[in-house]
Design a protein around this motif. Structure first.
Motif, mmCIF file in Angstrom:
data_model
loop_
_atom_site.group_PDB
_atom_site.id
_atom_site.type_symbol
_atom_site.label_atom_id
_atom_site.label_comp_id
_atom_site.label_asym_id
_atom_site.label_seq_id
_atom_site.Cartn_x
_atom_site.Cartn_y
_atom_site.Cartn_z
ATOM 1 N N VAL A 169 -4.189 26.766 -14.470
ATOM 2 C CA VAL A 169 -3.569 26.930 -13.306
ATOM 3 C C VAL A 169 -3.577 25.815 -12.267
ATOM 4 N N ARG A 170 -2.454 25.294 -11.840
ATOM 5 C CA ARG A 170 -2.526 24.328 -10.705
ATOM 6 C C ARG A 170 -1.409 24.899 -9.553
ATOM 7 N N LEU A 171 -2.176 24.547 -8.326
ATOM 8 C CA LEU A 171 -1.561 24.949 -7.005
ATOM 9 C C LEU A 171 -1.198 23.879 -6.319
ATOM 10 N N LEU A 172 -0.144 23.544 -5.649
ATOM 11 C CA LEU A 172 0.017 22.270 -4.893
ATOM 12 C C LEU A 172 0.936 23.101 -3.431
ATOM 13 N N VAL A 216 0.869 -1.332 0.042
ATOM 14 C CA VAL A 216 0.048 -0.018 0.027
ATOM 15 C C VAL A 216 0.892 1.460 0.152
ATOM 16 N N SER A 217 2.312 1.056 -0.153
ATOM 17 C CA SER A 217 3.080 2.412 -0.389
ATOM 18 C C SER A 217 3.042 3.036 -1.286
ATOM 19 N N SER A 218 2.976 4.413 -1.481
ATOM 20 C CA SER A 218 2.556 5.295 -2.529
ATOM 21 C C SER A 218 3.319 6.344 -2.637
ATOM 22 N N PHE A 219 3.473 6.738 -3.932
ATOM 23 C CA PHE A 219 4.483 8.044 -3.990
ATOM 24 C C PHE A 219 3.784 9.138 -3.239
ATOM 25 N N GLN A 220 2.667 9.312 -3.217
ATOM 26 C CA GLN A 220 1.849 10.305 -2.418
ATOM 27 C C GLN A 220 1.607 9.812 -0.861
ATOM 28 N N THR A 221 2.193 10.332 -0.009
ATOM 29 C CA THR A 221 2.577 9.781 1.384
ATOM 30 C C THR A 221 1.676 10.477 2.247
ATOM 31 N N GLY A 222 0.940 11.473 1.639
ATOM 32 C CA GLY A 222 -0.165 12.211 2.790
ATOM 33 C C GLY A 222 -1.312 11.585 2.890
ATOM 34 N N TYR A 239 1.587 15.959 -0.536
ATOM 35 C CA TYR A 239 1.167 17.107 -1.289
ATOM 36 C C TYR A 239 -0.435 17.138 -1.427
ATOM 37 N N TYR A 240 -0.716 18.022 -1.617
ATOM 38 C CA TYR A 240 -2.073 18.432 -1.911
ATOM 39 C C TYR A 240 -2.505 19.277 -2.793
ATOM 40 N N GLY A 241 -3.275 19.446 -3.729
ATOM 41 C CA GLY A 241 -3.360 20.309 -4.948
ATOM 42 C C GLY A 241 -4.624 20.156 -5.568
ATOM 43 N N ASP A 242 -4.569 21.422 -6.411
ATOM 44 C CA ASP A 242 -6.041 21.291 -7.489
ATOM 45 C C ASP A 242 -5.651 22.048 -8.561
ATOM 46 N N SER A 243 -6.795 22.587 -9.342
ATOM 47 C CA SER A 243 -6.357 23.104 -10.644
ATOM 48 C C SER A 243 -7.510 23.913 -11.138
#
Length: 424
Positions: free
Chosen positions: A352-355, A9-15, A292-296
């Protein structure tokens, strides 16, 4: 075949925590069929995990199908195609295609899973020249909620729904994708110190510059406040770096970028002719797992003054108080061409992408007001860049696309095995 070890269950996204009831570490299409049938019989919702770069959020319970072991790539140089299994990363495809003078329409990070990236559309390094990666899919193999393996081509409505709709209609086990005849390109990054050059001035100049370039030149603007930590190279440590990234297959790249070099003292200049295999250096995305957390927001046009206010709010010093990465992609060109897939907002001119890091609630308090600054010209959001925001379905599709996807979900997944995430 079922396990729930930490490695699975390990993932690049650790959050985002991944705590499924069952994990299926599949190695073949037959394994996927078995996993889907088991989950359907047990009424367990299904999540698909390859690399975990684009997780929409945490996973609690249900069944997780880990496809990372399905990593075969097959190149047909005569047909200019590649067949890629569900766990393949883009670096593998680039490496396999390079000896034939061919390239896939991959994104900026070589470690990203090719299949999930493409199902979300796929905004790549050469997007304005060739369009979305999903535009070049020849066929898909998918296991639907009834446990049936289907071979899907453009004649099927599933083709339309999967390419843009992602895994909500089934588990895609393999793609056949078209390759492009690209050996080299002109690309790299031109970076400025955001404390020596006004980031808003760079952004204004960048937008004006995009009006002058060929439709085949792909570029983006980025603003990154780097923390002052020893892990970073000295020239980045503690700096606010504003940059323009470029990728272009034409012969006059040096001439086209010349106006950008007049904007002020250059902090770093990596623009050069390069083999396509080095194209990941244009963006130099982090290659280590992190949170990380983001949207667009896809924009009909970029209001530079509003965007300048966004930079002021998210920059260092008196800005957001947290590290926020701003990226603005120039759209148009081949991205605007109609295609029989469900990727929406092809008329958009900028993305536009914010992270940011931190917790989900903290991130939303930071990002939501920033995106509201751009609301007057916002068309919607993109599936591939909803990191931790995938539960917010509003704006991911226009009304007609949303209605059509909901109808497909009702037909192919009436019990919502894959989690119905759009509504008509």
């Amino acid at each position: 075949m079922n396990t729930s070890t930490h490695d699975e269950v390990s993932s690049f996204q650790t959050g985002f925590a991944l705590r499924p009831d069952l994990v299926f570490p599949v190695r073949s299409t037959d394994d996927v069929v078995t996993a889907v049938r088991h989950a359907a019989d047990a009424r367990l919702p299904v999540t698909v995990l390859a690399t975990g770069h684009g997780l929409p959020g945490a996973v609690e319970g249900g069944a997780l199908i880990s496809t990372r072991r399905m990593d075969r790539v097959t190149i047909d140089p005569a047909a200019r195609t590649a067949r890629v299994q569900a766990g393949v990363r883009w670096a593998q495809v680039v490496e396999a295609a390079e000896p034939y003078g061919l390239a896939p329409l991959n994104g900026s990070a070589p470690g990203v899973g090719a299949v999930s990236y493409t199902l979300g559309g796929g905004l790549g390094i050469l997007a304005r020249e060739f369009g979305y990666a999903a535009d070049h899919v020849r066929s898909l193999d998918v296991v639907t909620a009834d446990g049936r393996l289907r071979h899907v081509t453009e004649e099927s409505e599933l083709y339309w729904g999967l390419l843009g709709g992602g895994h909500r209609l089934g588990v895609v086990t393999e793609l056949e994708i078209g390759l492009v005849p690209v050996r080299t390109l002109y690309g790299g990054s031109l970076a400025f110190d955001g404390r020596e050059v006004d980031p808003a001035d760079v952004l204004r100049a960048y937008k004006e510059w995009t009006r002058t370039v060929p439709s085949t030149l792909t570029s983006s603007f980025a603003a990154v406040p780097y923390p002052g930590i020893p892990a970073l190279p000295p020239h980045l440590r503690g700096r606010y770096v504003v940059s323009v990234r470029v990728a272009y297959t034409g012969a006059d790249g040096g001439r086209l970028v010349a106006p950008l070099r007049e904007l002020g003292p250059v902090l770093a200049d990596s623009l050069r002719e390069m083999p396509y295999a080095e194209s990941h250096t244009i963006h130099s995305d982090p290659d280590f797992p992190h949170s990380y957390y983001g949207d667009s927001a896809v924009l009909g046009d970029l209001d530079v003054e509003r965007a300048a206010e966004l930079l002021a709010r998210t920059g260092p010093g008196d800005g957001a108080g947290a590290m926020v990465v701003v990226q603005i992609n120039h759209l148009g060109g081949a991205l605007a061409r109609p295609a029989p897939i469900s990727v929406p907002y092809r008329e958009g001119r900028f993305l536009v992408r914010l992270l940011t890091g931190g917790g989900r609630h903290q991130a939303r308090e930071l990002l939501d007001p920033a995106f509201r600054l751009l609301s007057a010209t916002t068309l919607g959001r993109t599936v591939n860049f909803a990191f931790g925001a995938g539960d917010r379905t509003e704006g991911l599709y226009d009304a007609e696309t949303r209605k059509r996807l909901a109808e497909l979900e009702s037909r192919y997944d009436p019990a919502s095995l894959f989690g119905r995430r759009v509504s008509a």
